[in-house]
Design an enzyme around this catalytic site. Structure first.
Site, PDB file in Angstrom:
ATOM      1  N   CYS A 336       3.701 -20.027 -12.426  1.00 26.72           N
ATOM      2  CA  CYS A 336       3.965 -19.971 -10.984  1.00 26.72           C
ATOM      3  C   CYS A 336       5.278 -20.619 -10.560  1.00 26.72           C
ATOM      4  O   CYS A 336       6.054 -19.999  -9.831  1.00 26.72           O
ATOM      5  CB  CYS A 336       2.832 -20.551 -10.157  1.00 26.72           C
ATOM      6  SG  CYS A 336       1.366 -20.940 -11.053  1.00 26.72           S
ATOM      7  N   ARG A 365      -1.267 -24.879 -23.326  1.00 29.32           N
ATOM      8  CA  ARG A 365      -1.942 -26.035 -22.750  1.00 29.32           C
ATOM      9  C   ARG A 365      -2.632 -26.796 -23.870  1.00 29.32           C
ATOM     10  O   ARG A 365      -3.265 -26.182 -24.737  1.00 29.32           O
ATOM     11  CB  ARG A 365      -2.994 -25.598 -21.718  1.00 29.32           C
ATOM     12  CG  ARG A 365      -2.375 -24.903 -20.529  1.00 29.32           C
ATOM     13  CD  ARG A 365      -3.424 -24.448 -19.533  1.00 29.32           C
ATOM     14  NE  ARG A 365      -2.766 -23.676 -18.477  1.00 29.32           N
ATOM     15  CZ  ARG A 365      -3.411 -23.021 -17.526  1.00 29.32           C
ATOM     16  NH1 ARG A 365      -4.730 -23.048 -17.481  1.00 29.32           N
ATOM     17  NH2 ARG A 365      -2.740 -22.352 -16.602  1.00 29.32           N
ATOM     18  N   GLN A 383      -0.920 -14.826 -20.073  1.00 29.93           N
ATOM     19  CA  GLN A 383      -1.613 -14.379 -18.859  1.00 29.93           C
ATOM     20  C   GLN A 383      -0.985 -13.086 -18.370  1.00 29.93           C
ATOM     21  O   GLN A 383       0.238 -12.937 -18.439  1.00 29.93           O
ATOM     22  CB  GLN A 383      -1.456 -15.421 -17.749  1.00 29.93           C
ATOM     23  CG  GLN A 383      -2.103 -16.747 -18.046  1.00 29.93           C
ATOM     24  CD  GLN A 383      -1.822 -17.759 -16.940  1.00 29.93           C
ATOM     25  OE1 GLN A 383      -0.703 -17.837 -16.432  1.00 29.93           O
ATOM     26  NE2 GLN A 383      -2.825 -18.525 -16.577  1.00 29.93           N
ATOM     27  N   ASP A 385      -0.076 -12.378 -15.557  1.00 25.13           N
ATOM     28  CA  ASP A 385       0.084 -13.159 -14.342  1.00 25.13           C
ATOM     29  C   ASP A 385       0.940 -12.407 -13.329  1.00 25.13           C
ATOM     30  O   ASP A 385       1.785 -11.610 -13.702  1.00 25.13           O
ATOM     31  CB  ASP A 385       0.791 -14.468 -14.727  1.00 25.13           C
ATOM     32  CG  ASP A 385       0.510 -15.584 -13.742  1.00 25.13           C
ATOM     33  OD1 ASP A 385      -0.251 -15.343 -12.774  1.00 25.13           O
ATOM     34  OD2 ASP A 385       1.055 -16.680 -13.939  1.00 25.13           O
ATOM     35  N   HIS A 387       2.503 -13.119  -9.046  1.00 26.49           N
ATOM     36  CA  HIS A 387       2.451 -13.855  -7.786  1.00 26.49           C
ATOM     37  C   HIS A 387       2.915 -12.944  -6.688  1.00 26.49           C
ATOM     38  O   HIS A 387       3.949 -12.288  -6.825  1.00 26.49           O
ATOM     39  CB  HIS A 387       3.305 -15.113  -7.883  1.00 26.49           C
ATOM     40  CG  HIS A 387       2.748 -16.083  -8.871  1.00 26.49           C
ATOM     41  ND1 HIS A 387       3.110 -16.061 -10.196  1.00 26.49           N
ATOM     42  CD2 HIS A 387       1.789 -17.036  -8.748  1.00 26.49           C
ATOM     43  CE1 HIS A 387       2.417 -16.983 -10.841  1.00 26.49           C
ATOM     44  NE2 HIS A 387       1.604 -17.583  -9.999  1.00 26.49           N
ATOM     45  N   LYS A 467     -10.160 -19.317  -3.449  1.00 23.33           N
ATOM     46  CA  LYS A 467      -9.960 -18.358  -4.536  1.00 23.33           C
ATOM     47  C   LYS A 467     -11.192 -17.502  -4.789  1.00 23.33           C
ATOM     48  O   LYS A 467     -12.309 -17.865  -4.432  1.00 23.33           O
ATOM     49  CB  LYS A 467      -9.581 -19.096  -5.813  1.00 23.33           C
ATOM     50  CG  LYS A 467     -10.643 -20.085  -6.278  1.00 23.33           C
ATOM     51  CD  LYS A 467     -10.249 -20.741  -7.597  1.00 23.33           C
ATOM     52  CE  LYS A 467     -11.345 -21.651  -8.093  1.00 23.33           C
ATOM     53  NZ  LYS A 467     -11.120 -22.153  -9.441  1.00 23.33           N
ATOM     54  N   HIS A 513      -1.673 -16.281  -6.230  1.00 17.79           N
ATOM     55  CA  HIS A 513      -1.676 -16.291  -7.691  1.00 17.79           C
ATOM     56  C   HIS A 513      -2.752 -15.310  -8.104  1.00 17.79           C
ATOM     57  O   HIS A 513      -3.872 -15.410  -7.613  1.00 17.79           O
ATOM     58  CB  HIS A 513      -2.087 -17.645  -8.251  1.00 17.79           C
ATOM     59  CG  HIS A 513      -1.285 -18.800  -7.757  1.00 17.79           C
ATOM     60  ND1 HIS A 513      -0.348 -19.426  -8.522  1.00 17.79           N
ATOM     61  CD2 HIS A 513      -1.305 -19.456  -6.577  1.00 17.79           C
ATOM     62  CE1 HIS A 513       0.185 -20.424  -7.849  1.00 17.79           C
ATOM     63  NE2 HIS A 513      -0.379 -20.471  -6.659  1.00 17.79           N
TER      64      HIS A 513
END
Length: 644
Positions: A336, A365, A383, A385, A387, A467, A513
């Site tokens: 992000c 991580r 991910q 991912d 945004h 979320k 997100h």
RNA sequence: GCCGGCUUAGCUCAGCUGGUAGAGCACCUGAUUUGUAAUCAGGGGGUCGGGGGUUCGAGUCCCUCAGCCGGCACCA
């Protein structure tokens, strides 16, 4: 006299002191026999507990879903009694019914072992045979605390101390043994039967808090009858066969090794699957108005301090430094903040919004060692991912479009009903209530519009916004979060993202997100388990094996293979000097969707005999080669391309 | 990270109370040319997870480290 109303509206009159069991007996013998508990004015009620006045009553029988819950809870009590009989000095804590069974947490210095199970189960059977009545007693709070303390049951005493002042303290006895319990229970231990089995021992923290003592949890399963128990055990065995870790090895998809704990070595077949999924996803994003970017793997520590992640997640971040330099770099744990950097380049106008920025973002991580689990929980992952930078007013539309896209993607992968969890504002949060109202309403509206069931988790949202999480189950019933969409009012502020509005002033965008698959790794794990390795044709890493019957067909088989490969199909050829039975078996076990058998006959006719994996009625088709290729080519298209 | 268990051939596993490693499949070689879920015969392959200790002797016992498995805790 007391007046009782049954669910069908009929009324019964019974003498004072009568119990639900009396009521059931009065209706029919079989009802009395099948009865488990009662609902009295909606409250759970033991069959032997006298009515306390006029009431609406429903008799719950063994056929009702709740019956199993009661039986499991009873069995937990019996387990606790058996354990205390056999292992004096063991303290009891709590023992609820759970899905498929129950557990009980014990405090004991010596560890339990599965070798103790036989003795414990034997003692449990004796308690069932003794047919001890479950007796409910109401106790005075302080007396109960004193009693449990005197018994050396510190945990039970603590539980009572923490119960709300107005809560009635009830104790259930079975023979000599007693436990603090809300109930309800069956009339006696004999009613439980013996369709139970102890399954595993595990550690568990007292009250679920890792700062507390660790207790020993014994898990068991319990059912109405032996047949159900057997079926359950069989289901577990079957489920273990579809474990993605086992299939990953069998199908040569990937491996792990200790020098790269929590990171995947993808093998050719696994990587083919991975790329097929990634490419599909990329097309779907492009078709839905996303732009794709790529951002750096290592960023200066200062950057993560600014984003707020350093403070909160430092422990879980991999860091790196070079001897000569003082800089500390961190491997990105998420994408992000990097996306905000791209957004912040140049000027953005309201005309640019909504801006949907996607990345197959590789993240790392440092997850706790005990949480690692095959592909489902890893330390290095990618991910899908993205945004979405938008205005508050655009949230509803964007979230709705996202849910629709997600649903369509999941259907393409064979997941019909992902479950949704909606989490709203926590106590500690940023942003005005007005904005939270809008964001929560937008998420709920989108969840409802999707037509999927959703569960509400009050207060479980992130501090920066509410979320929706999407959850699917693995082979053995464990739930894994895959997709998610989160409103964020915080990060744009922290990293100073702005756009110029219609009014020519600067404004903060909202950031959504979102991920559909979540992580490619986890999604592939779930996907493999969902299909038990028998992936649909478009996903199968090895789609076709051309298998010869005799060496006479070798040249033709090679030609078939080459033509199929030229058509973009993933095909191997098996010319080994083996019986066709052997080849068919091996490639079926290998979960190859199509075996193209060629013998002398096919070679002469220019045909192939296609044998399809699975037990459907479509097992074999003999077709001219060109026609077979056309057909397979059409079938190997991804669902989105088939629709196009 | 915590509690417990496990770690033996490429894979799945067997090795009793300590006496110096075994099976099936896979692999290699040979024979066999076979019509839709295992052809036969022969052969090679293991410093028993790493390190340390006890013992005349350790795959077996003890300590320690690592990884994995089952839970718990954690999951931006």
């Amino acid at each position: 006299m007391i007046n009782l109303t049954l669910p069908d509206g009929s009324k019964r009159e019974l003498a004072d002191g009568a119990t639900p069991f009396d009521l059931a007996s009065g209706i029919s013998k079989s009802l009395a026999k099948a009865a488990v508990i009662a609902k009295v004015d909606g409250e759970d009620w033991d069959l032997m507990r006298p009515f306390e006045g006029d009431a609406e009553v429903a008799i719950i029988t063994r056929k009702d879903e709740e019956a199993l819950e009661v039986i499991r809870h009873d069995t937990a009590h019996i387990l606790a009694q058996a354990v205390q009989d056999l292992f004096p000095g063991t303290q009891v804590t709590i023992g609820p019914a759970i899905e498929d069974g129950f557990y009980y947490d014990f405090a004991r210095n010596e560890p339990f072992s599965t070798e103790d199970f036989e003795a414990i189960e034997k003692r449990m059977a004796e308690i069932v045979d003794a047919d001890l009545p479950f007796q409910r007693e109401v106790w005075d709070r302080n007396e109960a605390i004193a009693k449990f303390k005197a018994m050396g049951e510190q945990y039970k005493a603590e539980l009572i101390e923490d119960l709300p002042e107005d809560e009635t303290i009830t104790i259930y006895r079975q023979g000599e043994w007693m436990d603090l319990c809300r109930g309800p229970h069956l009339p006696s231990t004999g009613k439980i039967g013996k369709a139970f089995k102890l399954m595993k021992v595990a550690g568990a923290y007292w009250r679920g808090d890792h700062r507390n003592a660790q207790l020993q949890r014994i898990y068991g399963t319990a059912w109405l009858d032996e047949k159900q128990l057997k079926a359950h055990l069989h289901r577990i065995e079957e489920a273990e066969k579809r474990d993605h870790r086992r299939l990953g090895k069998q199908m040569e998809l990937f491996h792990f090794q200790e020098e790269a704990q929590g990171q995947v070595f993808w093998h050719p077949a696994g990587w083919t699957l991975y790329r097929t999924v990634e490419n599909y996803m990329r097309r779907r994003l492009e078709d839905n108005g996303y732009v794709e970017i790529k951002t750096p793997q290592l960023m200066d520590r200062k950057f993560w301090e600014a984003s707020g992640h350093w403070d909160k997640y430092r422990e879980n971040m991999f860091i790196s430094s070079i001897d000569e330099e003082e800089k500390v770099l961190a491997v990105k744990p998420m994408n992000c903040p990097c996306h905000v950097q791209v957004f912040n380049q140049g000027q953005k106008s309201y005309r640019d919004l909504p801006l949907r920025m996607a990345e197959f973002g590789s993240c790392h991580r440092y997850e706790p060692s005990g949480s690692l689990h095959g592909l489902m929980r890893v330390r290095g992952f990618v991910q899908d991912d993205a945004h979405i930078f938008c205005t508050v007013d655009q949230i509803t539309e964007e979230v709705t479009a996202f849910c629709e896209l997600l649903k369509s993607v999941y259907e393409d992968f064979g997941f019909e009903e992902p479950r949704i969890k909606f989490s709203d504002r926590p106590e500690q949060r940023v942003g005005s209530d007005e904005v939270w109202d809008k964001a929560e309403a937008a998420l709920v509206a989108a969840a409802e519009a999707s037509g999927l069931d959703y569960e509400h988790n009050p207060g479980d949202g992130a501090f920066y916004g509410p979320k929706l999480d999407f959850v699917v189950r693995d082979a053995i019933g464990r739930e894994w979060q895959t997709g998610t969409i989160q409103c964020d009012f915080n990060l744009p502020e922290r990293l100073d993202a702005v756009y110029v509005g219609e009014d020519a002033d600067k404004h903060r965008p909202v950031m959504l997100h979102r991920a559909i698959l979540g992580s490619l790794e986890r999604f592939l794990g779930v996907l493999i388990e969902n299909y038990a390795g028998k992936l649909p044709f478009w996903l199968a890493p090895r789609q076709i094996v051309v298998a010869t019957i005799t060496s006479d067909a070798d040249d033709y088989a090679q030609e078939v293979k080459d033509k199929m490969a030229a058509a973009g199909l993933r095909v191997d050829v098996d010319l080994r000097n083996e019986k066709i039975n052997y080849k068919v078996r091996e490639h079926s076990v290998g979960k190859i969707p199509v075996i193209a058998v060629v013998g002398r006959k096919e070679a002469e006719e220019g045909a192939v005999a296609l044998r399809f994996l699975g037990d459907g009625n479509r097992t074999q088709e003999v077709l001219p080669l060109d026609q077979a290729i056309d057909q397979l080519k059409a079938e190997s298209l991804a669902p989105d391309l088939k629709r196009a």
